[in-house]
Scaffold this active site. Structure first.
Site, PDB file in Angstrom:
ATOM      1  N   THR A  58       0.937  -1.051   0.112  1.00 23.13           N
ATOM      2  CA  THR A  58      -0.187  -0.010   0.018  1.00 23.13           C
ATOM      3  C   THR A  58       0.828   1.167   0.058  1.00 23.13           C
ATOM      4  O   THR A  58       2.104   1.196   0.420  1.00 23.13           O
ATOM      5  CB  THR A  58      -0.850  -0.125   1.297  1.00 23.13           C
ATOM      6  N   ASP A  59       0.418   2.226  -0.121  1.00 20.27           N
ATOM      7  CA  ASP A  59       0.824   3.633  -0.450  1.00 20.27           C
ATOM      8  C   ASP A  59       1.195   4.137   0.994  1.00 20.27           C
ATOM      9  O   ASP A  59       1.700   5.099   1.432  1.00 20.27           O
ATOM     10  CB  ASP A  59       0.354   4.640  -1.259  1.00 20.27           C
ATOM     11  N   GLU A  60       0.276   3.596   2.206  1.00 24.24           N
ATOM     12  CA  GLU A  60       0.232   4.212   3.325  1.00 24.24           C
ATOM     13  C   GLU A  60       1.597   3.988   3.988  1.00 24.24           C
ATOM     14  O   GLU A  60       1.869   4.681   4.964  1.00 24.24           O
ATOM     15  CB  GLU A  60      -0.947   3.394   4.266  1.00 24.24           C
ATOM     16  N   LYS A  62       2.311  -3.338   7.194  1.00 17.10           N
ATOM     17  CA  LYS A  62       2.493  -3.488   6.078  1.00 17.10           C
ATOM     18  C   LYS A  62       3.784  -3.122   5.703  1.00 17.10           C
ATOM     19  O   LYS A  62       4.638  -3.676   5.010  1.00 17.10           O
ATOM     20  CB  LYS A  62       1.268  -2.728   5.045  1.00 17.10           C
ATOM     21  N   TYR A 114      -2.245  -0.558  10.796  1.00 19.10           N
ATOM     22  CA  TYR A 114      -2.114  -1.053   9.569  1.00 19.10           C
ATOM     23  C   TYR A 114      -0.820  -0.725   8.801  1.00 19.10           C
ATOM     24  O   TYR A 114      -0.368  -1.803   8.300  1.00 19.10           O
ATOM     25  CB  TYR A 114      -3.505  -0.844   9.022  1.00 19.10           C
TER      26      TYR A 114
HETATM   27  P1  NAD Z   1      -9.793  -7.467   2.120  1.00 19.53           P
HETATM   28  O1  NAD Z   1      -9.781  -7.054   3.350  1.00 19.53           O
HETATM   29  O2  NAD Z   1     -10.987  -7.022   1.263  1.00 19.53           O
HETATM   30  O3  NAD Z   1      -9.524  -8.860   1.913  1.00 19.53           O
HETATM   31  C1  NAD Z   1      -8.414  -9.441   2.596  1.00 19.53           C
HETATM   32  C2  NAD Z   1      -8.482 -10.995   2.339  1.00 19.53           C
HETATM   33  O4  NAD Z   1      -7.483 -11.703   3.306  1.00 19.53           O
HETATM   34  C3  NAD Z   1      -9.707 -11.684   2.888  1.00 19.53           C
HETATM   35  O5  NAD Z   1     -10.451 -12.468   1.915  1.00 19.53           O
HETATM   36  C4  NAD Z   1      -9.630 -12.413   4.186  1.00 19.53           C
HETATM   37  O6  NAD Z   1     -10.131 -13.542   4.574  1.00 19.53           O
HETATM   38  C5  NAD Z   1      -8.083 -12.700   3.848  1.00 19.53           C
HETATM   39  N1  NAD Z   1      -6.970 -12.918   5.054  1.00 19.53           N
HETATM   40  C6  NAD Z   1      -6.976 -12.332   6.049  1.00 19.53           C
HETATM   41  N2  NAD Z   1      -6.200 -12.751   6.998  1.00 19.53           N
HETATM   42  C7  NAD Z   1      -5.762 -13.993   6.483  1.00 19.53           C
HETATM   43  C8  NAD Z   1      -4.869 -15.185   6.852  1.00 19.53           C
HETATM   44  N3  NAD Z   1      -4.418 -14.961   8.140  1.00 19.53           N
HETATM   45  N4  NAD Z   1      -4.681 -16.269   6.192  1.00 19.53           N
HETATM   46  C9  NAD Z   1      -5.331 -16.321   4.858  1.00 19.53           C
HETATM   47  N5  NAD Z   1      -6.349 -15.337   4.382  1.00 19.53           N
HETATM   48  C10 NAD Z   1      -6.493 -14.208   5.036  1.00 19.53           C
HETATM   49  O7  NAD Z   1      -8.470  -6.476   1.419  1.00 19.53           O
HETATM   50  P2  NAD Z   1      -8.195  -5.805   0.054  1.00 19.53           P
HETATM   51  O8  NAD Z   1      -8.612  -4.414   0.030  1.00 19.53           O
HETATM   52  O9  NAD Z   1      -8.719  -6.740  -0.984  1.00 19.53           O
HETATM   53  O10 NAD Z   1      -6.762  -5.733   0.130  1.00 19.53           O
HETATM   54  C11 NAD Z   1      -5.858  -6.818  -0.375  1.00 19.53           C
HETATM   55  C12 NAD Z   1      -4.525  -6.410  -0.185  1.00 19.53           C
HETATM   56  O11 NAD Z   1      -4.349  -5.219  -0.905  1.00 19.53           O
HETATM   57  C13 NAD Z   1      -4.023  -6.310   1.000  1.00 19.53           C
HETATM   58  O12 NAD Z   1      -2.593  -6.547   1.484  1.00 19.53           O
HETATM   59  C14 NAD Z   1      -3.995  -4.810   1.402  1.00 19.53           C
HETATM   60  O13 NAD Z   1      -2.855  -4.278   2.103  1.00 19.53           O
HETATM   61  C15 NAD Z   1      -3.645  -4.152  -0.082  1.00 19.53           C
HETATM   62  N6  NAD Z   1      -4.055  -3.024  -0.433  1.00 19.53           N
HETATM   63  C16 NAD Z   1      -5.485  -2.589  -0.487  1.00 19.53           C
HETATM   64  C17 NAD Z   1      -5.934  -1.418  -1.010  1.00 19.53           C
HETATM   65  C18 NAD Z   1      -7.190  -1.050  -1.052  1.00 19.53           C
HETATM   66  O14 NAD Z   1      -7.468   0.215  -1.540  1.00 19.53           O
HETATM   67  N7  NAD Z   1      -8.265  -1.937  -0.566  1.00 19.53           N
HETATM   68  C19 NAD Z   1      -4.902  -0.626  -1.488  1.00 19.53           C
HETATM   69  C20 NAD Z   1      -3.470  -0.944  -1.748  1.00 19.53           C
HETATM   70  C21 NAD Z   1      -3.142  -2.088  -1.381  1.00 19.53           C
HETATM   71  O1  DAU Z   2      -4.213   3.818   0.408  1.00 18.50           O
HETATM   72  C1  DAU Z   2      -4.432   2.511   0.427  1.00 18.50           C
HETATM   73  C2  DAU Z   2      -5.041   2.213   1.379  1.00 18.50           C
HETATM   74  O2  DAU Z   2      -6.633   2.536   1.203  1.00 18.50           O
HETATM   75  C3  DAU Z   2      -5.202   0.655   1.439  1.00 18.50           C
HETATM   76  O3  DAU Z   2      -3.923   0.291   1.940  1.00 18.50           O
HETATM   77  C4  DAU Z   2      -6.088   0.147   2.806  1.00 18.50           C
HETATM   78  O4  DAU Z   2      -6.299  -1.181   2.855  1.00 18.50           O
HETATM   79  C5  DAU Z   2      -7.574   0.647   2.195  1.00 18.50           C
HETATM   80  O5  DAU Z   2      -8.387   0.532   3.408  1.00 18.50           O
HETATM   81  C6  DAU Z   2      -7.402   2.278   2.233  1.00 18.50           C
HETATM   82  O6  DAU Z   2      -7.313   2.728   3.416  1.00 18.50           O
HETATM   83  P1  DAU Z   2      -8.128   4.308   3.657  1.00 18.50           P
HETATM   84  O7  DAU Z   2      -7.935   4.716   5.151  1.00 18.50           O
HETATM   85  O8  DAU Z   2      -7.632   5.687   2.951  1.00 18.50           O
HETATM   86  O9  DAU Z   2      -9.428   3.751   3.344  1.00 18.50           O
HETATM   87  P2  DAU Z   2     -10.921   3.818   3.905  1.00 18.50           P
HETATM   88  O10 DAU Z   2     -11.947   3.747   2.843  1.00 18.50           O
HETATM   89  O11 DAU Z   2     -10.952   3.528   5.107  1.00 18.50           O
HETATM   90  O12 DAU Z   2     -11.158   5.688   3.889  1.00 18.50           O
HETATM   91  C7  DAU Z   2     -10.850   6.521   2.850  1.00 18.50           C
HETATM   92  C8  DAU Z   2     -10.937   8.011   3.290  1.00 18.50           C
HETATM   93  O13 DAU Z   2     -12.376   7.987   3.844  1.00 18.50           O
HETATM   94  C9  DAU Z   2     -10.100   8.274   4.583  1.00 18.50           C
HETATM   95  O14 DAU Z   2      -9.583   9.465   4.549  1.00 18.50           O
HETATM   96  C10 DAU Z   2     -10.940   8.020   5.708  1.00 18.50           C
HETATM   97  C11 DAU Z   2     -12.314   8.526   5.055  1.00 18.50           C
HETATM   98  N1  DAU Z   2     -13.411   7.882   5.849  1.00 18.50           N
HETATM   99  C12 DAU Z   2     -13.450   6.469   5.911  1.00 18.50           C
HETATM  100  C13 DAU Z   2     -14.875   6.049   6.347  1.00 18.50           C
HETATM  101  C14 DAU Z   2     -14.675   4.397   6.545  1.00 18.50           C
HETATM  102  C15 DAU Z   2     -14.654   8.697   6.088  1.00 18.50           C
HETATM  103  O15 DAU Z   2     -14.653  10.018   6.129  1.00 18.50           O
HETATM  104  N2  DAU Z   2     -15.785   7.863   6.718  1.00 18.50           N
HETATM  105  C16 DAU Z   2     -15.843   6.579   6.776  1.00 18.50           C
HETATM  106  O16 DAU Z   2     -16.828   5.997   7.071  1.00 18.50           O
END
Ligand code: NAD
Ligand code: DAU
Length: 384
Positions: A137-139, A167, A163
């Site tokens: 992630t970019d975080e 990562k 989180y």
């Molecule tokens: P998600 O939470 O939707 O899915 C995570 C999956 O991992 C689920 O299916 C869960 O059951 C599985 N999991 C969790 N713990 C596990 C374990 N111990 N063993 C096996 N499986 C397990 O997550 P996502 O949003 O699809 O993100 C996927 C990946 O991409 C993550 O590594 C996250 O850090 C990264 N990422 C997400 C975003 C985003 O915006 N969602 C952006 C950048 C990177």
């Molecule tokens: O940048 C990549 C990341 O983006 C991933 O690594 C994470 O897995 C993914 O969850 C996401 O993180 P954020 O914290 O940016 O996403 P989230 O959707 O939780 O929140 C997006 C923005 O919206 C953030 O500034 C918080 C705000 N927010 C979020 C929720 C859930 C609100 O204002 N209200 C809300 O209820």
């Protein structure tokens, strides 16, 4: 139908949001592709997101934990797997603030178990071509001020939430296994994804499902935090480009070239839903509690709530490297991506209903009810 010429790959977290989109895309785009999904089916994992793909034998689903080293070793050996695409993680920042332990367990220890198994099988027992792709992630880069340049691959790590820290730790382990042992790894650091199958604890599906149910749309703080949004299929295309053409040991940032303030994004989403429901009697009947169904505006549901502790101000990705070296650029605009996302959630009421069952709704309601008491003092931002 399996094709022995296309080696099976292991996708961890393939029942989660991005993992499921990746698996669906891979199986749809290559009739010879085979995928083994390893997923623990936590609250965020849904087997239904890929279940329809299991019938022709090209998807092998294993319900198990990445921390189970013996299980992973067995899969690599018995299924002759030479590529891992590692999505599995605890992924929600707010949950990491309420309970960091699971994030260290899965994201750090779990990633390390995978690396150990890959090293044993691919370097010691059966040396040869292999690839460990780590989805990050970019975080990990921390938070940007409004005029800071976007994150590049050389931006120093400065993770702010548990989180992000977990990562970052996993990224460092991947790097160390490449550098010290010669494991062939790649890592992608991506910005915020949105699209089909996203669990509705994240901003876009949360506010979308809330507006359809006539519930308030919680905006943290003043809504001016900025995220760089990427349609999930573009992220999957970026990972494919890295698997096909990326250099071992290389890190690639993937972004949407699409910075949005949260409040602007939510207003835009409200407009899309207003447009879809107004004048559509069938949708209005299905979503009677949505303001748009009675000619009102969804943005009337916007509610500002207490901020997330340590809330990162801004993320933005400099995607020059992946564009110059691998020729990758996102194809979806925010307008087309949001339209596809809204249409998917409108068309997949059954998936949403299953997700939004009692336990999910209870968690969300408790989370927002407790917000004020749980986080009374907003801590100062960590200086960079
Ligand atoms: P998600 O939470 O939707 O899915 C995570 C999956 O991992 C689920 O299916 C869960 O059951 C599985 N999991 C969790 N713990 C596990 C374990 N111990 N063993 C096996 N499986 C397990 O997550 P996502 O949003 O699809 O993100 C996927 C990946 O991409 C993550 O590594 C996250 O850090 C990264 N990422 C997400 C975003 C985003 O915006 N969602 C952006 C950048 C990177
Ligand atoms: O940048 C990549 C990341 O983006 C991933 O690594 C994470 O897995 C993914 O969850 C996401 O993180 P954020 O914290 O940016 O996403 P989230 O959707 O939780 O929140 C997006 C923005 O919206 C953030 O500034 C918080 C705000 N927010 C979020 C929720 C859930 C609100 O204002 N209200 C809300 O209820």
């Amino acid at each position: 139908m399996s094709n022995s010429r296309t080696p099976e790959i292991l996708v961890t977290g393939g029942a989660g949001f991005i993992g499921a989109n990746f698996v669906r895309r891979r199986l749809a785009s290559d009739p010879g592709a085979r995928v083994c999904v390893l997923d623990a089916l936590t609250y965020a994992g849904n087997r239904e997101s890929v279940a329809d793909l299991e019938s022709d034998g090209r998807l092998h689903f294993v319900h198990g934990d990445i921390r189970d080293g013996e299980l992973v070793l067995g899969l690599l050996r018995e299924r002759s797997i030479r590529t891992i695409v590692h999505f599995a993680a605890e992924s929600h920042v707010d949950r990491s603030i309420l309970g960091p332990d699971a994030f260290v367990d899965t994201n750090v220890v779990g990633t390390h178990e995978l690396l150990k198994a890959a090293r044993t099988v691919w370097l010691d027992e059966a040396p040869g071509t292999h690839r460990f792709h780590h989805v990050s992630t970019d975080e990990v880069y921390g938070s940007l001020e409004p005029d800071d340049p976007a994150f590049s691959e050389t931006t120093p790590y400065a993770p702010n939430s548990p989180y992000a820290a977990s990562k970052a730790a996993s990224d460092h382990l991947v790097r160390a296994y490449q550098h010290t042992f010669g494991l062939e790894t790649t890592t992608s650091n991506c910005s915020n994804n949105y699209g089909p199958f996203q669990f509705p604890e994240k901003l876009i599906p949360l506010v979308l499902m809330n507006m359809l149910a006539g519930k308030s749309l919680p905006i943290y703080g003043d809504g001016s935090n900025v995220r760089d949004w990427l349609f999930v299929e573009d992220h999957c295309r970026g990972i494919e480009a890295i698997l096909e053409r990326g250099a071992p040991g290389r890190v690639y940032n993937i972004g949407g070239l699409n910075e949005q303030r949260n409040i602007d994004l939510v207003r835009l989403l409200c407009e899309v839903v207003d447009g879809r429901l107004s004048g559509d009697a069938e949708l209005a009947e299905r979503f009677p509690d949505c303001p748009a169904s009675r000619g009102d505006r969804c943005d009337s549901l916007i509610t500002f709530v207490k901020d997330r502790p340590g809330h990162d101000r801004r993320y933005a990705i400099d995607a020059t490297r992946i564009e110059n070296e691998l020729g990758f650029r996102p194809v979806e605009t925010f307008e087309t991506g949001l339209a596809k996302t809204v249409d998917w959630y409108l068309a997949n009421g059954e998936w949403c209903a299953r997700i939004a069952d009692g336990s999910y709704r209870e968690w969300i309601d408790r989370q927002y009810a407790e917000r004020t008491e749980t986080f009374p003092n907003q801590p100062k931002r960590v200086a960079r």
